[in-house]
Motif scaffolding. Structure first.
Motif, PDB file in Angstrom:
ATOM      1  N   ALA A 118       0.827  -1.205   0.000  1.00 41.53           N
ATOM      2  CA  ALA A 118       0.000   0.000   0.000  1.00 41.53           C
ATOM      3  C   ALA A 118       0.866   1.261   0.000  1.00 41.53           C
ATOM      4  N   ALA A 119       1.928   1.252   0.823  1.00 38.40           N
ATOM      5  CA  ALA A 119       2.825   2.411   0.877  1.00 38.40           C
ATOM      6  C   ALA A 119       3.503   2.631  -0.470  1.00 38.40           C
ATOM      7  N   MET A 120       3.883   1.548  -1.142  1.00 39.36           N
ATOM      8  CA  MET A 120       4.543   1.658  -2.442  1.00 39.36           C
ATOM      9  C   MET A 120       3.585   2.204  -3.504  1.00 39.36           C
ATOM     10  N   LYS A 121       2.303   2.015  -3.293  1.00 41.35           N
ATOM     11  CA  LYS A 121       1.312   2.501  -4.259  1.00 41.35           C
ATOM     12  C   LYS A 121       0.806   3.904  -3.910  1.00 41.35           C
ATOM     13  N   GLY A 122       1.421   4.523  -2.914  1.00 38.95           N
ATOM     14  CA  GLY A 122       1.100   5.916  -2.625  1.00 38.95           C
ATOM     15  C   GLY A 122       0.189   6.142  -1.448  1.00 38.95           C
ATOM     16  N   TYR A 123      -0.226   5.086  -0.752  1.00 38.30           N
ATOM     17  CA  TYR A 123      -1.112   5.253   0.395  1.00 38.30           C
ATOM     18  C   TYR A 123      -0.299   5.531   1.661  1.00 38.30           C
ATOM     19  N   ARG A 124      -0.886   6.309   2.541  1.00 39.40           N
ATOM     20  CA  ARG A 124      -0.270   6.579   3.844  1.00 39.40           C
ATOM     21  C   ARG A 124      -0.662   5.447   4.790  1.00 39.40           C
ATOM     22  N   VAL A 125       0.337   4.817   5.390  1.00 39.77           N
ATOM     23  CA  VAL A 125       0.124   3.624   6.199  1.00 39.77           C
ATOM     24  C   VAL A 125       0.736   3.820   7.584  1.00 39.77           C
ATOM     25  N   ARG A 126       0.087   3.227   8.583  1.00 38.39           N
ATOM     26  CA  ARG A 126       0.631   3.246   9.935  1.00 38.39           C
ATOM     27  C   ARG A 126       0.451   1.871  10.564  1.00 38.39           C
ATOM     28  N   TYR A 127       1.546   1.321  11.106  1.00 37.77           N
ATOM     29  CA  TYR A 127       1.521   0.029  11.775  1.00 37.77           C
ATOM     30  C   TYR A 127       1.636   0.243  13.283  1.00 37.77           C
ATOM     31  N   THR A 128       0.879  -0.544  14.052  1.00 31.54           N
ATOM     32  CA  THR A 128       0.986  -0.480  15.503  1.00 31.54           C
ATOM     33  C   THR A 128       0.489  -1.775  16.116  1.00 31.54           C
ATOM     34  N   LEU A 129       0.981  -2.086  17.306  1.00 28.13           N
ATOM     35  CA  LEU A 129       0.434  -3.196  18.074  1.00 28.13           C
ATOM     36  C   LEU A 129      -0.845  -2.744  18.753  1.00 28.13           C
ATOM     37  N   ALA A 130      -1.783  -3.657  18.933  1.00 31.12           N
ATOM     38  CA  ALA A 130      -3.067  -3.291  19.529  1.00 31.12           C
ATOM     39  C   ALA A 130      -2.891  -2.704  20.928  1.00 31.12           C
ATOM     40  N   THR A 131      -2.057  -3.352  21.749  1.00 30.55           N
ATOM     41  CA  THR A 131      -1.866  -2.858  23.114  1.00 30.55           C
ATOM     42  C   THR A 131      -1.170  -1.496  23.120  1.00 30.55           C
ATOM     43  N   LYS A 132      -0.238  -1.295  22.219  1.00 28.55           N
ATOM     44  CA  LYS A 132       0.458  -0.001  22.136  1.00 28.55           C
ATOM     45  C   LYS A 132      -0.509   1.101  21.731  1.00 28.55           C
ATOM     46  N   LEU A 133      -1.378   0.806  20.777  1.00 23.15           N
ATOM     47  CA  LEU A 133      -2.357   1.801  20.337  1.00 23.15           C
ATOM     48  C   LEU A 133      -3.301   2.150  21.470  1.00 23.15           C
ATOM     49  N   VAL A 134      -3.793   1.136  22.182  1.00 27.12           N
ATOM     50  CA  VAL A 134      -4.723   1.386  23.290  1.00 27.12           C
ATOM     51  C   VAL A 134      -4.050   2.202  24.385  1.00 27.12           C
ATOM     52  N   ASN A 135      -2.813   1.867  24.729  1.00 27.31           N
ATOM     53  CA  ASN A 135      -2.093   2.634  25.751  1.00 27.31           C
ATOM     54  C   ASN A 135      -1.908   4.087  25.325  1.00 27.31           C
ATOM     55  N   GLU A 136      -1.613   4.283  24.046  1.00 24.99           N
ATOM     56  CA  GLU A 136      -1.444   5.649  23.534  1.00 24.99           C
ATOM     57  C   GLU A 136      -2.751   6.426  23.624  1.00 24.99           C
ATOM     58  N   LEU A 137      -3.855   5.761  23.317  1.00 19.11           N
ATOM     59  CA  LEU A 137      -5.155   6.425  23.373  1.00 19.11           C
ATOM     60  C   LEU A 137      -5.541   6.780  24.808  1.00 19.11           C
ATOM     61  N   VAL A 138      -5.275   5.870  25.743  1.00 19.31           N
ATOM     62  CA  VAL A 138      -5.596   6.134  27.148  1.00 19.31           C
ATOM     63  C   VAL A 138      -4.773   7.308  27.677  1.00 19.31           C
ATOM     64  N   GLU A 139      -3.473   7.320  27.350  1.00 20.42           N
ATOM     65  CA  GLU A 139      -2.619   8.433  27.779  1.00 20.42           C
ATOM     66  C   GLU A 139      -3.082   9.741  27.154  1.00 20.42           C
TER      67      GLU A 139
END
Length: 264
Positions: free
Chosen positions: A135-156
């Motif tokens: 997807a990134a090679m075709k021009g799309y903006r992509v973001r990878y994250t672990l589920a627990t890391k994303l949830v912790n970031e959202l809570v903070e």
């Protein structure tokens, strides 16, 4: 800066003027490849237009490559994975044709979700990263994250009153890749915030999820059954589900579905 223009330049002076022009115009790819392309043009007796086309396409191709590299780096993948390196022979349950169709990224263009479900070691993360890279090679903006890391970031972010800003940042990417969903239980607040992120992305962005738990087992991560059902509905509506699991895993999943099916 104005470069001096003279007629009848020597070859050495012409090369110097060309190099200066490439630097001034910020054309590093043409500057690096110019001599080889010029020699090849003379050998192949290219027309002036053909020679100019070769130069411009060289710069365009290299800029496209560098943009792809920047998008892949910005995605935050933990390691490099590609579809070419994926061994479909070791897991015949994964249909290669389906995966290569997904690599066209039409599902991202249509803002559809993707779920990769299977037990550990069956290629979920590899496919998640590889499809994200495509997807990134075709021009799309992509973001990878672990589920627990994303949830912790959202809570903070919520604690610091930055939740809207954080959700908006994830909303700007075209594809959000969430890995290892189901490995750990998420508290109710964290699960609700994750659901909010997925909801905010509806109709304009795609999400790709990799989980070692079948949908029936997601209640281990989302303890609220109604919230769990809402997230499953969100991810499976018009989405693609790829089961990477081994035969015992798939058998257990089938049994779990049968046990959850309504009777009578």
């Amino acid at each position: 800066m104005i470069l001096p223009r003279q007629r009848g330049l020597t070859e050495q002076a012409a090369d110097a003027a060309i190099d200066s022009a490439f630097r001034l115009l910020r054309l590093p790819s043409i500057r690096n490849e110019f001599s080889d392309i010029a020699d090849r043009a003379m050998k192949d007796q290219m027309t002036y237009r053909g020679f100019l086309a070769e130069l411009l396409m060289t710069e365009c191709d290299d800029r496209s490559r560098r943009r792809s590299e920047r998008r892949i780096k910005a995605a935050g993948f933990p390691r490099e994975k590609s579809l070419r390196a994926f061994d479909f022979d070791t897991n015949p349950n994964i249909d290669a044709a389906t995966i290569h169709t997904l690599a066209s990224c039409e599902w991202i263009k249509k803002s559809q979700p993707l779920c990769l479900i299977g037990d550990s070691g069956t290629g979920k993360s590899h496919l998640l990263i590889a499809l994200g890279t495509e997807a990134a090679m075709k021009g799309y903006r992509v973001r990878y994250t672990l589920a627990t890391k994303l949830v912790n970031e959202l809570v903070e972010a919520a604690d610091e009153k930055q939740l809207n800003k954080t959700i908006a940042r994830y909303g700007r990417v075209d594809l959000l890749c969430i890995d290892e969903l189901g490995y750990m239980e998420l508290d109710r607040r964290g699960a609700e915030l994750l659901f909010q992120v997925l909801t905010e992305r509806e109709e304009k962005n795609s999400a790709a999820i990799a989980s070692n738990e079948s949908f029936g087992g997601w209640t281990k991560a989302f303890t609220d059954p109604r919230l769990c059902a809402a997230i499953v509905d969100r991810l499976t509506f018009n989405g693609t589900i790829i089961e990477t699991g081994t035969d015992p895993y798939r058998l257990a999943t089938t049994r779990a579905r049968a046990e959850q099916a309504p009777t009578g």
